[in-house]
Design a protein around this motif. Structure first.
Motif, PDB file in Angstrom:
ATOM      1  N   LEU A 136       0.804  -1.217   0.000  1.00  0.00           N
ATOM      2  CA  LEU A 136       0.000   0.000   0.000  1.00  0.00           C
ATOM      3  C   LEU A 136       0.842   1.276   0.000  1.00  0.00           C
ATOM      4  N   MET A 137       2.156   1.142  -0.278  1.00  0.00           N
ATOM      5  CA  MET A 137       3.015   2.342  -0.259  1.00  0.00           C
ATOM      6  C   MET A 137       3.923   2.382  -1.474  1.00  0.00           C
ATOM      7  N   ASP A 138       4.620   3.488  -1.657  1.00  0.00           N
ATOM      8  CA  ASP A 138       5.496   3.586  -2.823  1.00  0.00           C
ATOM      9  C   ASP A 138       6.749   2.722  -2.606  1.00  0.00           C
ATOM     10  N   HIS A 194       9.935   3.134  -2.421  1.00  0.00           N
ATOM     11  CA  HIS A 194      10.962   3.523  -1.457  1.00  0.00           C
ATOM     12  C   HIS A 194      10.636   2.987  -0.062  1.00  0.00           C
ATOM     13  N   ASP A 195       9.429   3.273   0.416  1.00  0.00           N
ATOM     14  CA  ASP A 195       9.035   2.811   1.743  1.00  0.00           C
ATOM     15  C   ASP A 195       8.757   1.309   1.745  1.00  0.00           C
ATOM     16  N   ALA A 196       8.169   0.816   0.642  1.00  0.00           N
ATOM     17  CA  ALA A 196       7.818  -0.611   0.583  1.00  0.00           C
ATOM     18  C   ALA A 196       9.041  -1.493   0.794  1.00  0.00           C
ATOM     19  N   ARG A 199      11.583  -0.835   2.515  1.00  0.00           N
ATOM     20  CA  ARG A 199      12.170  -0.665   3.843  1.00  0.00           C
ATOM     21  C   ARG A 199      11.233  -0.963   5.006  1.00  0.00           C
ATOM     22  N   HIS A 200       9.938  -1.135   4.705  1.00  0.00           N
ATOM     23  CA  HIS A 200       8.977  -1.195   5.801  1.00  0.00           C
ATOM     24  C   HIS A 200       9.214  -2.370   6.753  1.00  0.00           C
ATOM     25  N   ASP A 201       9.611  -3.531   6.215  1.00  0.00           N
ATOM     26  CA  ASP A 201       9.915  -4.678   7.095  1.00  0.00           C
ATOM     27  C   ASP A 201      11.020  -4.314   8.079  1.00  0.00           C
ATOM     28  N   GLU A 202      12.009  -3.581   7.568  1.00  0.00           N
ATOM     29  CA  GLU A 202      13.122  -3.173   8.435  1.00  0.00           C
ATOM     30  C   GLU A 202      12.673  -2.174   9.496  1.00  0.00           C
ATOM     31  N   TYR A 203      11.762  -1.267   9.115  1.00  0.00           N
ATOM     32  CA  TYR A 203      11.233  -0.304  10.091  1.00  0.00           C
ATOM     33  C   TYR A 203      10.587  -1.061  11.251  1.00  0.00           C
ATOM     34  N   LEU A 204       9.781  -2.062  10.896  1.00  0.00           N
ATOM     35  CA  LEU A 204       9.091  -2.846  11.924  1.00  0.00           C
ATOM     36  C   LEU A 204      10.084  -3.591  12.799  1.00  0.00           C
ATOM     37  N   LYS A 205      11.058  -4.218  12.148  1.00  0.00           N
ATOM     38  CA  LYS A 205      12.062  -5.002  12.859  1.00  0.00           C
ATOM     39  C   LYS A 205      12.831  -4.109  13.828  1.00  0.00           C
ATOM     40  N   ARG A 206      13.224  -2.956  13.319  1.00  0.00           N
ATOM     41  CA  ARG A 206      13.975  -2.024  14.169  1.00  0.00           C
ATOM     42  C   ARG A 206      13.156  -1.640  15.394  1.00  0.00           C
ATOM     43  N   TYR A 207      11.881  -1.362  15.164  1.00  0.00           N
ATOM     44  CA  TYR A 207      11.041  -0.979  16.302  1.00  0.00           C
ATOM     45  C   TYR A 207      10.919  -2.131  17.304  1.00  0.00           C
ATOM     46  N   ARG A 222      10.234   4.512  19.059  1.00  0.00           N
ATOM     47  CA  ARG A 222       9.105   4.888  18.215  1.00  0.00           C
ATOM     48  C   ARG A 222       9.434   6.074  17.326  1.00  0.00           C
ATOM     49  N   HIS A 223       9.061   5.955  16.084  1.00  0.00           N
ATOM     50  CA  HIS A 223       9.197   7.086  15.171  1.00  0.00           C
ATOM     51  C   HIS A 223       7.833   7.550  14.704  1.00  0.00           C
ATOM     52  N   ILE A 224       6.996   6.591  14.351  1.00  0.00           N
ATOM     53  CA  ILE A 224       5.665   6.921  13.845  1.00  0.00           C
ATOM     54  C   ILE A 224       4.605   6.688  14.914  1.00  0.00           C
ATOM     55  N   ILE A 225       4.738   5.614  15.658  1.00  0.00           N
ATOM     56  CA  ILE A 225       3.723   5.275  16.661  1.00  0.00           C
ATOM     57  C   ILE A 225       3.478   6.462  17.591  1.00  0.00           C
ATOM     58  N   GLY A 226       2.197   6.821  17.727  1.00  0.00           N
ATOM     59  CA  GLY A 226       1.846   7.909  18.620  1.00  0.00           C
ATOM     60  C   GLY A 226       1.962   9.286  18.008  1.00  0.00           C
ATOM     61  N   MET A 254       1.244  11.696  14.481  1.00  0.00           N
ATOM     62  CA  MET A 254       0.638  11.806  13.166  1.00  0.00           C
ATOM     63  C   MET A 254       1.754  12.030  12.158  1.00  0.00           C
ATOM     64  N   ARG A 255       1.690  11.324  11.061  1.00  0.00           N
ATOM     65  CA  ARG A 255       2.718  11.445  10.030  1.00  0.00           C
ATOM     66  C   ARG A 255       2.056  11.598   8.666  1.00  0.00           C
ATOM     67  N   CYS A 256       2.616  12.400   7.802  1.00  0.00           N
ATOM     68  CA  CYS A 256       2.139  12.461   6.423  1.00  0.00           C
ATOM     69  C   CYS A 256       2.948  11.470   5.606  1.00  0.00           C
ATOM     70  N   TYR A 303      -1.919   7.542  11.465  1.00  0.00           N
ATOM     71  CA  TYR A 303      -1.751   7.494  12.910  1.00  0.00           C
ATOM     72  C   TYR A 303      -1.656   6.031  13.307  1.00  0.00           C
ATOM     73  N   ILE A 304      -0.584   5.644  13.928  1.00  0.00           N
ATOM     74  CA  ILE A 304      -0.385   4.236  14.287  1.00  0.00           C
ATOM     75  C   ILE A 304      -0.460   4.041  15.795  1.00  0.00           C
ATOM     76  N   GLY A 305      -1.202   3.038  16.188  1.00  0.00           N
ATOM     77  CA  GLY A 305      -1.275   2.649  17.582  1.00  0.00           C
ATOM     78  C   GLY A 305      -0.819   1.208  17.742  1.00  0.00           C
ATOM     79  N   THR A 357      -2.320  -0.866  14.870  1.00  0.00           N
ATOM     80  CA  THR A 357      -3.509  -0.337  14.206  1.00  0.00           C
ATOM     81  C   THR A 357      -3.123   0.925  13.454  1.00  0.00           C
ATOM     82  N   GLY A 358      -3.623   1.064  12.255  1.00  0.00           N
ATOM     83  CA  GLY A 358      -3.331   2.255  11.462  1.00  0.00           C
ATOM     84  C   GLY A 358      -4.610   2.971  11.078  1.00  0.00           C
ATOM     85  N   PHE A 359      -4.681   4.272  11.377  1.00  0.00           N
ATOM     86  CA  PHE A 359      -5.799   5.112  10.940  1.00  0.00           C
ATOM     87  C   PHE A 359      -5.274   6.048   9.873  1.00  0.00           C
TER      88      PHE A 359
HETATM   89  C1  HEM Z   1       7.372   2.575  10.559  1.00  0.00           C
HETATM   90  C2  HEM Z   1       5.951   4.337   6.289  1.00  0.00           C
HETATM   91  C3  HEM Z   1       1.629   2.223   6.749  1.00  0.00           C
HETATM   92  C4  HEM Z   1       3.056   0.376  11.015  1.00  0.00           C
HETATM   93  C5  HEM Z   1       7.327   3.275   9.389  1.00  0.00           C
HETATM   94  C6  HEM Z   1       8.347   4.192   8.930  1.00  0.00           C
HETATM   95  C7  HEM Z   1       7.944   4.688   7.733  1.00  0.00           C
HETATM   96  C8  HEM Z   1       6.664   4.086   7.424  1.00  0.00           C
HETATM   97  C9  HEM Z   1       8.671   5.708   6.834  1.00  0.00           C
HETATM   98  C10 HEM Z   1       9.669   4.512   9.648  1.00  0.00           C
HETATM   99  C11 HEM Z   1       9.550   5.800  10.408  1.00  0.00           C
HETATM  100  C12 HEM Z   1      10.875   6.324  10.860  1.00  0.00           C
HETATM  101  O1  HEM Z   1      11.787   5.552  11.119  1.00  0.00           O
HETATM  102  O2  HEM Z   1      10.999   7.550  10.947  1.00  0.00           O
HETATM  103  C13 HEM Z   1       4.669   3.897   6.032  1.00  0.00           C
HETATM  104  C14 HEM Z   1       3.900   4.233   4.827  1.00  0.00           C
HETATM  105  C15 HEM Z   1       2.690   3.654   4.952  1.00  0.00           C
HETATM  106  C16 HEM Z   1       2.689   2.930   6.241  1.00  0.00           C
HETATM  107  C17 HEM Z   1       4.383   5.079   3.657  1.00  0.00           C
HETATM  108  C18 HEM Z   1       1.606   3.782   3.898  1.00  0.00           C
HETATM  109  C19 HEM Z   1       0.588   2.985   3.723  1.00  0.00           C
HETATM  110  C20 HEM Z   1       1.629   1.591   7.977  1.00  0.00           C
HETATM  111  C21 HEM Z   1       0.465   0.969   8.571  1.00  0.00           C
HETATM  112  C22 HEM Z   1       0.867   0.452   9.777  1.00  0.00           C
HETATM  113  C23 HEM Z   1       2.274   0.741   9.930  1.00  0.00           C
HETATM  114  C24 HEM Z   1      -0.933   0.962   7.941  1.00  0.00           C
HETATM  115  C25 HEM Z   1       0.060  -0.270  10.828  1.00  0.00           C
HETATM  116  C26 HEM Z   1      -1.166  -0.714  10.680  1.00  0.00           C
HETATM  117  C27 HEM Z   1       4.355   0.806  11.251  1.00  0.00           C
HETATM  118  C28 HEM Z   1       5.112   0.487  12.465  1.00  0.00           C
HETATM  119  C29 HEM Z   1       6.354   1.114  12.341  1.00  0.00           C
HETATM  120  C30 HEM Z   1       6.341   1.816  11.049  1.00  0.00           C
HETATM  121  C31 HEM Z   1       4.613  -0.361  13.626  1.00  0.00           C
HETATM  122  C32 HEM Z   1       7.532   1.067  13.346  1.00  0.00           C
HETATM  123  C33 HEM Z   1       7.283   1.870  14.573  1.00  0.00           C
HETATM  124  C34 HEM Z   1       7.725   3.324  14.504  1.00  0.00           C
HETATM  125  O3  HEM Z   1       8.589   3.654  13.681  1.00  0.00           O
HETATM  126  O4  HEM Z   1       7.220   4.093  15.333  1.00  0.00           O
HETATM  127  N1  HEM Z   1       6.301   3.238   8.454  1.00  0.00           N
HETATM  128  N2  HEM Z   1       3.916   3.098   6.839  1.00  0.00           N
HETATM  129  N3  HEM Z   1       2.701   1.438   8.818  1.00  0.00           N
HETATM  130  N4  HEM Z   1       5.119   1.590  10.429  1.00  0.00           N
HETATM  131 FE1  HEM Z   1       4.555   2.251   8.603  1.00  0.00          FE
END
Ligand code: HEM
Length: 131
Positions: free
Chosen positions: A52-54, A56-58, A60-68, A74-78, A80-82, A98-100, A111-113
């Motif tokens: 669901l993302m472009d 660049h993020d697609a 890396r997203h697994d790594e973002y999760l793993k790192r967290y 936390r970077h995104i959790i809690g 609001m991010r554009c 908004y991620i919880g 959870t993602g809003f």
């Molecule tokens: C981390 C992008 C959707 C859960 C991240 C980060 C980026 C990102 C860039 C790393 C943030 C950083 O290190 O500064 C995106 C994009 C999305 C998306 C472009 C577009 C659809 C979601 C959704 C969820 C989610 C829908 C959950 C339902 C997470 C979690 C982290 C994360 C748990 C790690 C925790 C954190 O960094 O606080 N995402 N994300 N993401 N994302 Fe996503």
């Protein structure tokens, strides 16, 4: 909340909302999320949220999760991010995310809003033209 309760919430919540597990696999996808992304639930549930993302993020997203999960940082959790979302037809759109975090039946879920910013951005651009 039980799985059934969670599903009931997701079917009625007016917002685009989804949940993923620790591996980034989508577990639920609200009706409004279907409208926003152009995917039916079945096309997304069981797949990685990175669809669901472009790119660049697609990539890396697994790594973002793993790192967290490893660091708890936390970077995104809690916050609001554009971010940029990608629809089924490939078009990209800006949205607020908004991620919880929650624990459901012993395992951690996220959870993602989402809020589509397309209309707001267009209005802003029109206002600029008027100035
Ligand atoms: C981390 C992008 C959707 C859960 C991240 C980060 C980026 C990102 C860039 C790393 C943030 C950083 O290190 O500064 C995106 C994009 C999305 C998306 C472009 C577009 C659809 C979601 C959704 C969820 C989610 C829908 C959950 C339902 C997470 C979690 C982290 C994360 C748990 C790690 C925790 C954190 O960094 O606080 N995402 N994300 N993401 N994302 Fe996503």
């Amino acid at each position: 909340a039980s799985e059934a309760q969670l599903r009931a919430i997701l079917d009625t919540v007016p917002d685009a909302m989804m949940t993923i597990n620790e591996n980034g696999i989508v577990q639920s996808f609200s009706n409004a999320a279907q409208n926003l992304f152009g995917y039916k639930k079945d096309e997304v549930i069981g797949k990685n949220v990175s669809m669901l993302m472009d790119d660049h993020d697609a990539q890396r997203h697994d790594e973002y999760l793993k790192r967290y999960l490893e660091t708890g940082q936390r970077h995104i959790i809690g916050n609001m991010r554009c971010v940029t979302g990608k629809r089924k037809d490939g078009t990209l759109f800006p949205h607020e995310l908004y991620i919880g975090e929650a624990v459901s039946q012993g395992s951690r879920i996220f959870t993602g809003f989402l809020r589509d910013l397309t209309a707001r951005r267009e209005a802003e651009a029109k206002l600029q033209e008027l100035q």
